[in-house]
Design a protein around this motif. Structure first.
Motif, PDB file in Angstrom:
ATOM      1  N   GLY A 190      71.863  60.738  18.006  1.00 36.14           N
ATOM      2  CA  GLY A 190      72.668  59.710  17.242  1.00 36.14           C
ATOM      3  C   GLY A 190      72.252  58.227  17.464  1.00 36.14           C
ATOM      4  N   VAL A 191      71.214  58.062  18.405  1.00 32.98           N
ATOM      5  CA  VAL A 191      70.667  56.437  18.475  1.00 32.98           C
ATOM      6  C   VAL A 191      69.364  56.414  17.694  1.00 32.98           C
ATOM      7  CG1 VAL A 191      69.889  55.020  20.196  1.00 32.98           C
ATOM      8  CG2 VAL A 191      71.921  56.535  20.644  1.00 32.98           C
ATOM      9  N   PRO A 192      69.342  55.713  16.561  1.00 27.63           N
ATOM     10  CA  PRO A 192      68.171  55.741  15.721  1.00 27.63           C
ATOM     11  C   PRO A 192      67.163  54.871  16.420  1.00 27.63           C
ATOM     12  CG  PRO A 192      69.955  54.295  14.607  1.00 27.63           C
ATOM     13  CD  PRO A 192      70.582  55.226  16.036  1.00 27.63           C
ATOM     14  N   SER A 193      65.935  55.418  16.483  1.00 32.56           N
ATOM     15  CA  SER A 193      65.002  54.707  17.343  1.00 32.56           C
ATOM     16  C   SER A 193      63.596  54.476  16.316  1.00 32.56           C
ATOM     17  CB  SER A 193      64.390  55.674  18.452  1.00 32.56           C
ATOM     18  OG  SER A 193      65.907  56.136  19.129  1.00 32.56           O
ATOM     19  N   ILE A 194      63.079  53.347  16.941  1.00 34.12           N
ATOM     20  CA  ILE A 194      61.644  52.981  16.415  1.00 34.12           C
ATOM     21  C   ILE A 194      60.829  52.791  17.638  1.00 34.12           C
ATOM     22  CG2 ILE A 194      60.218  51.402  15.182  1.00 34.12           C
ATOM     23  CD1 ILE A 194      62.702  50.291  13.797  1.00 34.12           C
ATOM     24  N   ALA A 195      59.493  53.564  17.450  1.00 35.58           N
ATOM     25  CA  ALA A 195      58.863  53.573  18.627  1.00 35.58           C
ATOM     26  C   ALA A 195      57.764  52.363  18.621  1.00 35.58           C
ATOM     27  CB  ALA A 195      57.943  54.706  18.662  1.00 35.58           C
ATOM     28  N   GLY A 196      58.009  51.500  19.478  1.00 33.68           N
ATOM     29  CA  GLY A 196      57.016  50.284  19.377  1.00 33.68           C
ATOM     30  C   GLY A 196      55.735  50.299  20.445  1.00 33.68           C
ATOM     31  N   GLN A 197      55.690  51.495  21.067  1.00 33.19           N
ATOM     32  CA  GLN A 197      54.601  51.649  21.800  1.00 33.19           C
ATOM     33  C   GLN A 197      54.432  53.108  22.435  1.00 33.19           C
ATOM     34  OE1 GLN A 197      55.755  48.760  24.932  1.00 33.19           O
ATOM     35  NE2 GLN A 197      55.622  50.356  26.453  1.00 33.19           N
ATOM     36  N   LEU A 198      53.072  53.580  22.349  1.00 32.21           N
ATOM     37  CA  LEU A 198      53.200  55.060  22.797  1.00 32.21           C
ATOM     38  C   LEU A 198      52.046  55.272  23.928  1.00 32.21           C
ATOM     39  CD1 LEU A 198      52.758  54.902  19.202  1.00 32.21           C
ATOM     40  CD2 LEU A 198      53.543  57.038  19.693  1.00 32.21           C
ATOM     41  N   ARG A 199      52.162  55.919  24.838  1.00 30.86           N
ATOM     42  CA  ARG A 199      51.164  56.083  25.775  1.00 30.86           C
ATOM     43  C   ARG A 199      50.085  57.048  25.234  1.00 30.86           C
ATOM     44  NH1 ARG A 199      53.988  58.302  31.252  1.00 30.86           N
ATOM     45  NH2 ARG A 199      54.734  60.043  29.793  1.00 30.86           N
ATOM     46  N   GLY A 200      48.786  56.321  25.760  1.00 30.04           N
ATOM     47  CA  GLY A 200      47.405  57.158  25.325  1.00 30.04           C
ATOM     48  C   GLY A 200      47.139  58.366  26.288  1.00 30.04           C
ATOM     49  N   ILE A 328      43.560  68.445  34.060  1.00 31.21           N
ATOM     50  CA  ILE A 328      44.372  67.320  34.273  1.00 31.21           C
ATOM     51  C   ILE A 328      44.540  66.577  33.136  1.00 31.21           C
ATOM     52  CG2 ILE A 328      43.822  67.413  36.544  1.00 31.21           C
ATOM     53  CD1 ILE A 328      42.309  64.772  36.063  1.00 31.21           C
ATOM     54  N   THR A 329      45.533  65.950  32.855  1.00 33.71           N
ATOM     55  CA  THR A 329      45.571  64.971  31.728  1.00 33.71           C
ATOM     56  C   THR A 329      46.359  63.528  32.519  1.00 33.71           C
ATOM     57  OG1 THR A 329      48.125  65.736  31.248  1.00 33.71           O
ATOM     58  CG2 THR A 329      46.013  66.455  29.888  1.00 33.71           C
ATOM     59  N   CYS A 330      45.639  62.505  31.757  1.00 37.82           N
ATOM     60  CA  CYS A 330      46.180  61.162  32.091  1.00 37.82           C
ATOM     61  C   CYS A 330      46.912  60.833  31.053  1.00 37.82           C
ATOM     62  CB  CYS A 330      45.243  60.420  32.535  1.00 37.82           C
ATOM     63  SG  CYS A 330      44.394  61.014  34.054  1.00 37.82           S
ATOM     64  N   ARG A 331      48.300  60.129  31.183  1.00 36.57           N
ATOM     65  CA  ARG A 331      49.176  59.251  30.218  1.00 36.57           C
ATOM     66  C   ARG A 331      48.477  57.851  30.599  1.00 36.57           C
ATOM     67  NH1 ARG A 331      50.793  62.575  25.842  1.00 36.57           N
ATOM     68  NH2 ARG A 331      51.194  64.574  26.843  1.00 36.57           N
ATOM     69  N   LEU A 332      48.245  57.060  29.429  1.00 31.08           N
ATOM     70  CA  LEU A 332      47.845  55.808  29.461  1.00 31.08           C
ATOM     71  C   LEU A 332      48.627  55.000  29.004  1.00 31.08           C
ATOM     72  CD1 LEU A 332      44.047  56.307  28.672  1.00 31.08           C
ATOM     73  CD2 LEU A 332      44.936  56.621  30.956  1.00 31.08           C
ATOM     74  N   VAL A 333      48.767  53.658  29.797  1.00 29.81           N
ATOM     75  CA  VAL A 333      49.569  52.598  28.927  1.00 29.81           C
ATOM     76  C   VAL A 333      49.036  51.151  28.986  1.00 29.81           C
ATOM     77  CG1 VAL A 333      51.558  53.783  30.168  1.00 29.81           C
ATOM     78  CG2 VAL A 333      50.546  51.846  31.193  1.00 29.81           C
ATOM     79  N   GLY A 334      49.755  50.106  28.287  1.00 30.07           N
ATOM     80  CA  GLY A 334      49.010  48.961  28.217  1.00 30.07           C
ATOM     81  C   GLY A 334      47.622  49.102  27.729  1.00 30.07           C
ATOM     82  N   ASP A 335      46.905  48.292  28.628  1.00 28.15           N
ATOM     83  CA  ASP A 335      45.236  47.919  28.094  1.00 28.15           C
ATOM     84  C   ASP A 335      44.633  48.708  29.060  1.00 28.15           C
ATOM     85  OD1 ASP A 335      45.842  46.108  26.276  1.00 28.15           O
ATOM     86  OD2 ASP A 335      46.300  44.536  28.108  1.00 28.15           O
ATOM     87  N   MET A 336      44.800  50.052  29.398  1.00 30.46           N
ATOM     88  CA  MET A 336      44.162  51.020  30.117  1.00 30.46           C
ATOM     89  C   MET A 336      42.864  51.661  29.144  1.00 30.46           C
ATOM     90  SD  MET A 336      47.007  53.214  32.474  1.00 30.46           S
ATOM     91  CE  MET A 336      45.842  54.083  33.458  1.00 30.46           C
ATOM     92  N   ASP A 337      41.678  51.685  30.034  1.00 31.79           N
ATOM     93  CA  ASP A 337      40.662  51.768  29.090  1.00 31.79           C
ATOM     94  C   ASP A 337      40.269  53.360  29.416  1.00 31.79           C
ATOM     95  OD1 ASP A 337      38.124  52.596  27.861  1.00 31.79           O
ATOM     96  OD2 ASP A 337      37.178  50.786  28.928  1.00 31.79           O
ATOM     97  N   GLY A 367      39.507  60.833  24.794  1.00 26.82           N
ATOM     98  CA  GLY A 367      40.851  60.504  25.106  1.00 26.82           C
ATOM     99  C   GLY A 367      40.943  59.394  24.148  1.00 26.82           C
ATOM    100  N   ALA A 368      42.321  58.666  24.283  1.00 25.00           N
ATOM    101  CA  ALA A 368      42.432  57.591  23.231  1.00 25.00           C
ATOM    102  C   ALA A 368      43.529  56.613  24.059  1.00 25.00           C
ATOM    103  CB  ALA A 368      43.413  58.026  22.438  1.00 25.00           C
ATOM    104  N   PRO A 369      43.227  55.192  23.823  1.00 22.83           N
ATOM    105  CA  PRO A 369      44.266  54.397  24.557  1.00 22.83           C
ATOM    106  C   PRO A 369      45.525  54.462  24.160  1.00 22.83           C
ATOM    107  CG  PRO A 369      42.135  53.087  23.792  1.00 22.83           C
ATOM    108  CD  PRO A 369      42.398  54.689  23.269  1.00 22.83           C
ATOM    109  N   ALA A 370      46.293  53.868  24.936  1.00 20.13           N
ATOM    110  CA  ALA A 370      47.744  53.388  24.243  1.00 20.13           C
ATOM    111  C   ALA A 370      47.894  52.656  22.813  1.00 20.13           C
ATOM    112  CB  ALA A 370      48.717  52.595  25.485  1.00 20.13           C
ATOM    113  N   ALA A 371      48.827  52.826  22.235  1.00 24.72           N
ATOM    114  CA  ALA A 371      48.960  52.139  20.908  1.00 24.72           C
ATOM    115  C   ALA A 371      50.305  51.150  21.192  1.00 24.72           C
ATOM    116  CB  ALA A 371      49.076  53.254  19.778  1.00 24.72           C
ATOM    117  N   GLY A 401      57.033  58.422  25.747  1.00 21.53           N
ATOM    118  CA  GLY A 401      56.182  59.169  26.665  1.00 21.53           C
ATOM    119  C   GLY A 401      55.060  59.824  26.167  1.00 21.53           C
ATOM    120  N   GLY A 402      55.038  60.185  24.929  1.00 20.53           N
ATOM    121  CA  GLY A 402      54.044  61.183  24.284  1.00 20.53           C
ATOM    122  C   GLY A 402      52.751  60.176  23.761  1.00 20.53           C
ATOM    123  N   SER A 403      51.880  60.794  23.326  1.00 17.36           N
ATOM    124  CA  SER A 403      50.812  60.255  22.805  1.00 17.36           C
ATOM    125  C   SER A 403      50.735  60.730  21.102  1.00 17.36           C
ATOM    126  CB  SER A 403      49.577  60.625  23.269  1.00 17.36           C
ATOM    127  OG  SER A 403      49.636  60.172  24.716  1.00 17.36           O
TER     128      SER A 403
END
Length: 458
Positions: A190-200, A328-337, A367-371, A401-403
């Motif tokens: 019930g809480v409408p949400s707009i995703a402003g950032q996603l992990r890579g 393994i998988t790594c979830r990336l945030v910010g400016d991680m390359d 792989g892909a960086p965060a957005a 949390g997802g990509s």
């Protein structure tokens, strides 16, 4: 007022909209399994027929894999591109489903009626909310709402191998003022949400090689290097006792959450206890010093997704295996390359190899960086107000949390931000048996897109 008439039409024709969703849910468009190639093509054809009937110039575009669907309607206002995917995940394990995965139905639950079936939430139910909003506008006004392109992918659930070449090939045609993506969820029911950032995302797979062949554990137990034992040591070395990734250089490009954004997250309706309890947990097991929400949205991870080697059959086999394997998988945030992180992980492993061991890496995993979206754009506030009006609850801009790599590729290849709005709930069991989509999510999702288009498409 046009919007009121459109919303009324949506309410009155919900049964017909639901039946159309049921129809496309019956198509087993599993993209990762070659046995369903014809079904993926059938789903693409179904979408083209529906969009063409609404007045879009729609066509199937072939790729080396499954086809893409591109539909165009020229109109006034900013050029908006809507993205969704018509392919779905495999259904295994089939025995855990309560009904046939591709025989969808409405089921009553303690939380209201749901649409049960594979793809109901991820992503056919979600993408159809946008299509049905367009249908309602066409029925009421005689025309589609604005200057629209619809782009539907058929390989999202199998790694999107054709996506980047396709975007580069049709860059001029697909580049728009803003992308709209409906493949996300709400932070809380019930809480409408707009995703402003996603992990890579970064994926790795490696094999640790030891003896030349599998060895008899009576003849070689003791003197022999055991790859399973050594790979266990390596895995244990990836994290310290506080849950922090212990790979040197891993955190380069990671930023702390700004205080103002953190305050918004604290008041977004997220229930940490409920979130953990849904997965059968009582406490968060990530980095100490961060809430579960911060761990999910704003902190990077290194997770062990698969570990195997040696004898896997029934009974016992006294063997020391020649190899052990790890995913393994790594979830990336910010400016991680991703390239930097990959090199750091490989250095970490290779520096800890014992004598007589060697490692090989799967070189075909990317792989892909965060957005991170520019949420200061006026369209974000307009959409937030539209969602707040529909759900009678202030909409929030959240992390994810997802990509969703497409958001990153839209930004880097097509040069446009994405407005990510979805109506899924955490208990929708996407990728799992008994996937569902709340009827409320489907209904209010259609109404929500009608409101958003009313504010940003004109």
């Amino acid at each position: 007022m046009t919007l009121d008439a459109v919303l009324t039409h949506i309410d009155e024709t919900l049964p017909e909209a639901t039946e159309r969703l049921m129809e496309v849910l019956r198509i087993p468009s599993i993209s990762t399994d070659p046995a369903f190639k014809a079904d993926c093509a059938r789903a693409a054809d179904w979408m083209v027929a529906e969009l063409a009937a609404l007045g879009f110039k729609a066509e199937v575009r072939p790729t080396p894999g499954h086809p893409m669907v591109v539909a165009r309607h020229e109109g006034p206002g900013p050029h908006l591109l809507f993205y969704g995917h018509y392919d779905v995940q495999p259904v295994d394990p089939l025995n855990l489903w309560h009904r046939a995965p591709f025989e969808p139905a409405i089921e009553e639950t303690a939380n209201g009626p749901v649409i049960r079936g594979r793809g109901s939430s991820d992503d056919k139910g979600q993408l159809m909310t946008f299509v049905e909003a367009c249908r309602a506008y066409k029925a009421v006004t005689g025309t589609l709402p604005g200057n629209l392109t619809i782009f539907l992918e058929g390989e999202e659930e199998s790694g999107s191998p054709s996506l980047i070449p396709f975007l580069n090939q049709y860059k001029d045609e697909l580049s728009c003022d803003l992308a709209l993506i409906c493949d996300t969820g709400m932070v809380s029911p019930g809480v409408p949400s707009i995703a402003g950032q996603l992990r890579g995302m970064l994926k790795e797979e490696f094999t640790l090689h030891g003896p030349r062949i599998d060895l008899h554990s009576g003849h070689y137990g003791g003197p022999a290097l055991n790859p399973l034992r050594e790979i266990s040591k390596l895995i244990a070395s990836f994290h310290d006792e506080d849950g922090r990734v212990a790979v040197e250089g891993f955190y380069e490009g990671v930023h702390e959450v700004p205080a103002e954004l953190k305050r918004q997250w604290e008041n977004c309706g997220f229930d940490e206890h409920e979130y953990l309890a849904h997965a059968g947990m009582t406490v968060a097991h990530g980095e100490k010093g961060y809430t579960a929400l911060e761990q999910q949205w704003a902190r990077p991870t290194l997770e062990i997704n698969g570990l195997w080697g040696g004898y896997q059959g029934a009974g016992s086999k006294t063997v020391i295996p020649a190899e052990a394997h790890c995913k393994i998988t790594c979830r990336l945030v910010g400016d991680m390359d991703p390239t930097h992180v990959r090199a750091a992980v490989r250095r970490h492993v290779e520096a800890r190899l014992p004598t007589d061991a060697r490692v090989t890496w799967d070189s075909d995993i990317d792989g892909a960086p965060a957005a991170v979206m520019d949420t200061s754009r006026p369209e974000f506030e307009a959409a937030r107000q539209a969602l707040s009006d529909e759900w009678n609850r202030e909409a929030v801009i959240v992390g994810m949390g997802g990509s969703i790599p497409i958001a990153y590729y839209f930004k880097t290849i097509l040069g446009m931000d994405a407005l990510l709005i979805g109506y899924a709930n955490d208990d929708d069991a996407i990728h799992s048996p008994n996937e569902k989509y709340d009827v409320k999510s489907f209904h209010k999702g259609i109404r929500s897109w009608a409101r958003v288009l009313d504010r940003i498409a004109g």
